[in-house]
Scaffold this motif. Sequence first.
Motif, mmCIF file in Angstrom:
data_model
loop_
_atom_site.group_PDB
_atom_site.id
_atom_site.type_symbol
_atom_site.label_atom_id
_atom_site.label_comp_id
_atom_site.label_asym_id
_atom_site.label_seq_id
_atom_site.Cartn_x
_atom_site.Cartn_y
_atom_site.Cartn_z
ATOM 1 N N PRO A 225 -87.186 -89.837 20.024
ATOM 2 C CA PRO A 225 -87.377 -91.271 19.749
ATOM 3 C C PRO A 225 -86.735 -91.754 18.451
ATOM 4 C CG PRO A 225 -89.354 -90.377 20.732
ATOM 5 C CD PRO A 225 -88.444 -89.202 20.477
ATOM 6 N N PRO A 226 -86.812 -91.021 17.327
ATOM 7 C CA PRO A 226 -86.115 -91.522 16.133
ATOM 8 C C PRO A 226 -84.602 -91.628 16.342
ATOM 9 C CG PRO A 226 -87.653 -89.772 15.541
ATOM 10 C CD PRO A 226 -87.606 -89.818 17.028
ATOM 11 N N GLN A 227 -84.032 -90.623 17.006
ATOM 12 C CA GLN A 227 -82.590 -90.674 17.287
ATOM 13 C C GLN A 227 -82.275 -91.807 18.263
ATOM 14 O OE1 GLN A 227 -82.307 -86.621 18.722
ATOM 15 N NE2 GLN A 227 -81.242 -85.950 16.885
ATOM 16 N N LEU A 228 -83.141 -92.006 19.234
ATOM 17 C CA LEU A 228 -82.922 -93.064 20.221
ATOM 18 C C LEU A 228 -82.907 -94.434 19.551
ATOM 19 C CD1 LEU A 228 -82.580 -93.517 23.302
ATOM 20 C CD2 LEU A 228 -85.062 -93.863 23.417
ATOM 21 N N LEU A 229 -83.766 -94.620 18.558
ATOM 22 C CA LEU A 229 -83.779 -95.894 17.831
ATOM 23 C C LEU A 229 -82.448 -96.132 17.126
ATOM 24 C CD1 LEU A 229 -87.369 -95.658 16.387
ATOM 25 C CD2 LEU A 229 -86.537 -97.582 17.740
ATOM 26 N N GLY A 230 -81.907 -95.087 16.494
ATOM 27 C CA GLY A 230 -80.624 -95.247 15.819
ATOM 28 C C GLY A 230 -79.500 -95.551 16.787
ATOM 29 N N ILE A 231 -79.481 -94.858 17.913
ATOM 30 C CA ILE A 231 -78.459 -95.099 18.931
ATOM 31 C C ILE A 231 -78.603 -96.505 19.505
ATOM 32 C CG2 ILE A 231 -77.757 -94.427 21.269
ATOM 33 C CD1 ILE A 231 -78.439 -91.512 20.390
ATOM 34 N N ALA A 232 -79.846 -96.900 19.787
ATOM 35 C CA ALA A 232 -80.094 -98.238 20.332
ATOM 36 C C ALA A 232 -79.601 -99.312 19.369
ATOM 37 C CB ALA A 232 -81.577 -98.414 20.621
ATOM 38 N N ALA A 233 -79.840 -99.122 18.087
ATOM 39 C CA ALA A 233 -79.401 -100.100 17.094
ATOM 40 C C ALA A 233 -77.875 -100.199 17.075
ATOM 41 C CB ALA A 233 -79.932 -99.718 15.720
ATOM 42 N N GLU A 234 -77.180 -99.052 17.067
ATOM 43 C CA GLU A 234 -75.710 -99.062 17.045
ATOM 44 C C GLU A 234 -75.126 -99.703 18.293
ATOM 45 O OE1 GLU A 234 -73.275 -95.868 15.399
ATOM 46 O OE2 GLU A 234 -75.124 -94.702 15.217
ATOM 47 N N ALA A 235 -75.821 -99.552 19.431
ATOM 48 C CA ALA A 235 -75.321 -100.105 20.688
ATOM 49 C C ALA A 235 -75.722 -101.562 20.894
ATOM 50 C CB ALA A 235 -75.826 -99.259 21.863
ATOM 51 N N GLY A 236 -76.592 -102.092 20.036
ATOM 52 C CA GLY A 236 -76.940 -103.506 20.120
ATOM 53 C C GLY A 236 -78.207 -103.821 20.889
ATOM 54 N N PHE A 237 -79.047 -102.823 21.142
ATOM 55 C CA PHE A 237 -80.317 -103.076 21.831
ATOM 56 C C PHE A 237 -81.366 -103.605 20.860
ATOM 57 C CE2 PHE A 237 -78.293 -99.985 24.653
ATOM 58 C CZ PHE A 237 -78.587 -100.505 25.906
ATOM 59 N N ASP A 238 -82.361 -104.298 21.421
ATOM 60 C CA ASP A 238 -83.441 -104.871 20.619
ATOM 61 C C ASP A 238 -84.667 -103.966 20.542
ATOM 62 O OD1 ASP A 238 -82.125 -107.508 20.296
ATOM 63 O OD2 ASP A 238 -82.432 -107.638 22.457
ATOM 64 N N PHE A 239 -84.883 -103.156 21.571
ATOM 65 C CA PHE A 239 -86.070 -102.303 21.599
ATOM 66 C C PHE A 239 -85.786 -101.053 22.418
ATOM 67 C CE2 PHE A 239 -86.580 -104.982 25.378
ATOM 68 C CZ PHE A 239 -87.047 -104.105 26.345
ATOM 69 N N ILE A 240 -86.691 -100.110 22.327
ATOM 70 C CA ILE A 240 -86.628 -98.936 23.189
ATOM 71 C C ILE A 240 -87.971 -98.768 23.891
ATOM 72 C CG2 ILE A 240 -84.994 -97.751 21.668
ATOM 73 C CD1 ILE A 240 -87.402 -95.832 20.962
ATOM 74 N N GLY A 241 -87.959 -97.940 24.927
ATOM 75 C CA GLY A 241 -89.187 -97.428 25.505
ATOM 76 C C GLY A 241 -89.308 -95.981 25.068
ATOM 77 N N ALA A 242 -90.515 -95.547 24.717
ATOM 78 C CA ALA A 242 -90.708 -94.191 24.207
ATOM 79 C C ALA A 242 -91.554 -93.381 25.173
ATOM 80 C CB ALA A 242 -91.371 -94.228 22.829
ATOM 81 N N GLY B 130 -71.050 -88.939 25.641
ATOM 82 C CA GLY B 130 -71.916 -88.775 24.485
ATOM 83 C C GLY B 130 -73.042 -89.789 24.529
ATOM 84 N N GLU B 131 -74.055 -89.558 23.727
ATOM 85 C CA GLU B 131 -75.234 -90.423 23.769
ATOM 86 C C GLU B 131 -74.913 -91.865 23.394
ATOM 87 O OE1 GLU B 131 -77.401 -87.997 21.010
ATOM 88 O OE2 GLU B 131 -78.761 -87.299 22.584
ATOM 89 N N LEU B 132 -74.197 -92.052 22.282
ATOM 90 C CA LEU B 132 -73.869 -93.408 21.848
ATOM 91 C C LEU B 132 -72.912 -94.083 22.827
ATOM 92 C CD1 LEU B 132 -74.052 -95.718 19.858
ATOM 93 C CD2 LEU B 132 -72.288 -94.590 18.467
ATOM 94 N N GLY B 133 -71.944 -93.352 23.326
ATOM 95 C CA GLY B 133 -71.022 -93.937 24.299
ATOM 96 C C GLY B 133 -71.737 -94.396 25.553
ATOM 97 N N TRP B 134 -72.682 -93.594 26.012
ATOM 98 C CA TRP B 134 -73.449 -93.971 27.197
ATOM 99 C C TRP B 134 -74.305 -95.203 26.919
ATOM 100 C CZ3 TRP B 134 -73.292 -94.162 32.032
ATOM 101 C CH2 TRP B 134 -74.430 -94.243 32.850
ATOM 102 N N ALA B 135 -74.956 -95.235 25.759
ATOM 103 C CA ALA B 135 -75.788 -96.384 25.413
ATOM 104 C C ALA B 135 -74.949 -97.665 25.357
ATOM 105 C CB ALA B 135 -76.488 -96.146 24.082
#
Length: 293
Positions: free
Chosen positions: A21-38, A259-264
């Motif tokens: 989840p901490p990594q997902l938040l960083g990836i989500a932010a870089e990709a332009g998302f507003d929130f995540i589901g955990a 990669g994770e960021l590319g997919w996001a």
Amino acid sequence: MTGTVRPAVGLAQLSLLNTTPPQLLGIAAEAGFDFIGARVRPVTAAERPYDLQPGAPMLRETLARMRDTGVSVRDIEFLLLDGTDQQEAWLRMMEAGQALGAGSLTVAAADPDSARLVHTLARMTEDGRGFGIMPTLEAISYQPIASIAQAADIARQAGCRIVVDTLHFNRFRGPDSSGTDPGQWDELRDNAGLVPLLQLCDGPARRPSSREDLVTESRSEREVPGEGDFDLAAVVTILPEGLPVSAETPSDRRVAELGELGWARRLKSGVDAVLVAADALRDAENLQEAGPR
């Protein structure tokens, strides 16, 4: 284009299941998302567990990342209600969800006893009030509660809500239907007010032939929103304008490729394109209703 309300756009944990989840938040932010589901509780024994209970180091790291990125946690998951007493499990999940600031807990139903299921969900709903967490029942195409109508009926009796996943919406097949049940569209319209979150993915029109293949598709072989055969824009327009949407689109193969960021980033672009198409569809429907001037 009309002055539509921009919905908050999220990245579901299942899209990057092996990302903490901490990594997902960083990836989500870089990709332009507003929130995540955990995912605060693993669904299978093979999944990597994430300890987000109060006091856990990962929770502290997750909260710090939320503050740093401005990305929130809107929903937590996942509990499969099987007819046993799972109160201890959902209370722990709600504790984690409250600490994260989440507002809903996604559940599905493997319990074929509808009366018992209503009772279970009613207990969950009552418990959730103390945590600010609302259970949301998801119709899963290969579980006993598989259609929007079934989920909505159970949710109304229990006092909770439902979450719509476009994969399972398209994969439900009624007893008199060889493909996607056309009645699902009317059921979605009739129960749109019960839906606090839409999970977006795409896929081929052809439904997998076995339960095993349905499960495999659901967990690891979905397509980018807007790149398959599902009419996602129509689903978006049926639901309340501005409803939050979350990309729940796992693909082991493409995460390995991009990669994770590319997919996001690929998912965010897909969701944005679907929302643009939905706006255009709403505009066309509004013009048609207005008639000639």
